[in-house]
Design a protein around this motif. Structure first.
Motif, PDB file in Angstrom:
ATOM      1  N   LEU A   1      -4.438  18.140 -25.142  1.00  0.00           N
ATOM      2  CA  LEU A   1      -3.754  18.865 -26.202  1.00  0.00           C
ATOM      3  C   LEU A   1      -4.752  19.257 -27.287  1.00  0.00           C
ATOM      4  N   ALA A   2      -4.531  20.425 -27.843  1.00  0.00           N
ATOM      5  CA  ALA A   2      -5.337  20.915 -28.958  1.00  0.00           C
ATOM      6  C   ALA A   2      -4.521  20.751 -30.237  1.00  0.00           C
ATOM      7  N   PRO A   3      -5.144  20.274 -31.317  1.00  0.00           N
ATOM      8  CA  PRO A   3      -4.391  20.016 -32.543  1.00  0.00           C
ATOM      9  C   PRO A   3      -4.016  21.260 -33.342  1.00  0.00           C
ATOM     10  N   ASP A   4      -4.671  22.394 -33.012  1.00  0.00           N
ATOM     11  CA  ASP A   4      -4.421  23.612 -33.780  1.00  0.00           C
ATOM     12  C   ASP A   4      -4.765  24.830 -32.919  1.00  0.00           C
ATOM     13  N   GLU A   5      -4.428  26.016 -33.430  1.00  0.00           N
ATOM     14  CA  GLU A   5      -4.671  27.241 -32.662  1.00  0.00           C
ATOM     15  C   GLU A   5      -6.158  27.523 -32.488  1.00  0.00           C
ATOM     16  N   TRP A   6      -6.980  27.166 -33.464  1.00  0.00           N
ATOM     17  CA  TRP A   6      -8.425  27.392 -33.358  1.00  0.00           C
ATOM     18  C   TRP A   6      -8.980  26.626 -32.152  1.00  0.00           C
ATOM     19  N   THR A   7      -8.572  25.370 -32.006  1.00  0.00           N
ATOM     20  CA  THR A   7      -9.037  24.559 -30.876  1.00  0.00           C
ATOM     21  C   THR A   7      -8.455  25.088 -29.566  1.00  0.00           C
ATOM     22  N   ALA A   8      -7.207  25.539 -29.589  1.00  0.00           N
ATOM     23  CA  ALA A   8      -6.619  26.141 -28.386  1.00  0.00           C
ATOM     24  C   ALA A   8      -7.437  27.352 -27.965  1.00  0.00           C
ATOM     25  N   ASP A   9      -7.873  28.170 -28.933  1.00  0.00           N
ATOM     26  CA  ASP A   9      -8.699  29.334 -28.606  1.00  0.00           C
ATOM     27  C   ASP A   9     -10.028  28.927 -27.974  1.00  0.00           C
ATOM     28  N   TYR A  10     -10.576  27.782 -28.381  1.00  0.00           N
ATOM     29  CA  TYR A  10     -11.792  27.250 -27.768  1.00  0.00           C
ATOM     30  C   TYR A  10     -11.555  27.010 -26.270  1.00  0.00           C
ATOM     31  N   PHE A  11     -10.396  26.425 -25.935  1.00  0.00           N
ATOM     32  CA  PHE A  11     -10.083  26.173 -24.523  1.00  0.00           C
ATOM     33  C   PHE A  11      -9.777  27.469 -23.780  1.00  0.00           C
ATOM     34  N   VAL A  12      -9.175  28.429 -24.456  1.00  0.00           N
ATOM     35  CA  VAL A  12      -8.952  29.743 -23.837  1.00  0.00           C
ATOM     36  C   VAL A  12     -10.300  30.352 -23.462  1.00  0.00           C
ATOM     37  N   ALA A  13     -11.286  30.269 -24.359  1.00  0.00           N
ATOM     38  CA  ALA A  13     -12.622  30.827 -24.098  1.00  0.00           C
ATOM     39  C   ALA A  13     -13.338  30.055 -22.989  1.00  0.00           C
ATOM     40  N   MET A  14     -13.065  28.762 -22.864  1.00  0.00           N
ATOM     41  CA  MET A  14     -13.698  27.936 -21.830  1.00  0.00           C
ATOM     42  C   MET A  14     -13.186  28.296 -20.437  1.00  0.00           C
ATOM     43  N   ASN A  15     -12.063  28.904 -20.339  1.00  0.00           N
ATOM     44  CA  ASN A  15     -11.332  29.188 -19.109  1.00  0.00           C
ATOM     45  C   ASN A  15     -12.207  29.324 -17.861  1.00  0.00           C
ATOM     46  N   ASN A  16     -12.108  28.314 -17.002  1.00  0.00           N
ATOM     47  CA  ASN A  16     -12.772  28.339 -15.684  1.00  0.00           C
ATOM     48  C   ASN A  16     -11.743  28.233 -14.570  1.00  0.00           C
ATOM     49  N   THR A  17     -10.563  28.812 -14.789  1.00  0.00           N
ATOM     50  CA  THR A  17      -9.482  28.703 -13.809  1.00  0.00           C
ATOM     51  C   THR A  17      -9.545  29.786 -12.742  1.00  0.00           C
ATOM     52  N   GLY A  18     -10.358  30.805 -12.975  1.00  0.00           N
ATOM     53  CA  GLY A  18     -10.427  31.911 -12.029  1.00  0.00           C
ATOM     54  C   GLY A  18      -9.347  32.951 -12.251  1.00  0.00           C
ATOM     55  N   GLY A  19      -8.646  32.873 -13.357  1.00  0.00           N
ATOM     56  CA  GLY A  19      -7.586  33.828 -13.654  1.00  0.00           C
ATOM     57  C   GLY A  19      -7.079  33.672 -15.072  1.00  0.00           C
ATOM     58  N   PRO A  20      -5.981  34.333 -15.401  1.00  0.00           N
ATOM     59  CA  PRO A  20      -5.448  34.274 -16.767  1.00  0.00           C
ATOM     60  C   PRO A  20      -4.864  32.901 -17.099  1.00  0.00           C
ATOM     61  N   VAL A  21      -4.773  32.628 -18.408  1.00  0.00           N
ATOM     62  CA  VAL A  21      -4.217  31.364 -18.887  1.00  0.00           C
ATOM     63  C   VAL A  21      -3.065  31.615 -19.852  1.00  0.00           C
ATOM     64  N   ASP A  22      -2.259  30.570 -20.031  1.00  0.00           N
ATOM     65  CA  ASP A  22      -1.166  30.556 -20.994  1.00  0.00           C
ATOM     66  C   ASP A  22      -1.471  29.510 -22.063  1.00  0.00           C
ATOM     67  N   VAL A  23      -0.908  29.727 -23.249  1.00  0.00           N
ATOM     68  CA  VAL A  23      -0.971  28.734 -24.320  1.00  0.00           C
ATOM     69  C   VAL A  23       0.461  28.296 -24.610  1.00  0.00           C
ATOM     70  N   TRP A  24       0.666  27.007 -24.571  1.00  0.00           N
ATOM     71  CA  TRP A  24       1.979  26.405 -24.813  1.00  0.00           C
ATOM     72  C   TRP A  24       1.955  25.639 -26.128  1.00  0.00           C
ATOM     73  N   ALA A  25       2.979  25.820 -26.960  1.00  0.00           N
ATOM     74  CA  ALA A  25       3.173  24.983 -28.139  1.00  0.00           C
ATOM     75  C   ALA A  25       3.875  23.714 -27.671  1.00  0.00           C
ATOM     76  N   VAL A  26       3.436  22.581 -28.199  1.00  0.00           N
ATOM     77  CA  VAL A  26       3.979  21.281 -27.805  1.00  0.00           C
ATOM     78  C   VAL A  26       4.525  20.607 -29.064  1.00  0.00           C
ATOM     79  N   ASP A  27       5.810  20.325 -29.064  1.00  0.00           N
ATOM     80  CA  ASP A  27       6.462  19.693 -30.212  1.00  0.00           C
ATOM     81  C   ASP A  27       6.575  18.184 -30.033  1.00  0.00           C
ATOM     82  N   GLU A  28       6.733  17.507 -31.158  1.00  0.00           N
ATOM     83  CA  GLU A  28       7.052  16.078 -31.192  1.00  0.00           C
ATOM     84  C   GLU A  28       5.996  15.189 -30.547  1.00  0.00           C
TER      85      GLU A  28
END
Length: 107
Positions: free
Chosen positions: A43-70
């Motif tokens: 889990l990423a604590p904020d959108e900036w960190t989520a963007d870091y993982f989006v840029a890291m993307n080594n999945t071979g295709g597109p990615v999704d970002v999910w908000a996680v509550d609670e």
């Protein structure tokens, strides 16, 4: 609220089962691993960190970002690489797709 970045190929499974590291298999992890790196979900604590993982993307295709509550930050563990993860399953009722089909960065 926290965030989870994963291959778009995992969307149907996440919508049905939530974030469950035991169901990994439709696509490699963000870092390219074909198997779970931890017994939990990163889990990423904020959108900036989520963007870091989006840029890291080594999945071979597109990615999704999910908000996680609670998620209580005190419940997170830290991997040997320094990334936080939740050591359990997060049900779909606590998830919301916030960005879909983000293409891999061009090198």
């Amino acid at each position: 609220m926290m965030f989870h970045v994963t291959s778009s190929r995992n969307r149907a499974s996440i919508e049905k089962y939530g974030l469950d590291w035991r169901r990994m298999g439709a696509a490699p992890g963000i870092a390219g691993s074909p198997v779970p790196e931890q017994e939990g979900c990163f889990l990423a604590p904020d959108e900036w960190t989520a963007d870091y993982f989006v840029a890291m993307n080594n999945t071979g295709g597109p990615v999704d970002v999910w908000a996680v509550d609670e998620v209580d930050p005190a419940d997170l563990l830290t991997s040997g690489e320094g990334y936080d993860y939740f050591p359990g399953i997060i049900p779909p009722t606590r998830l919301r797709l916030v960005r879909a089909d983000i293409p891999p960065a061009e090198n």
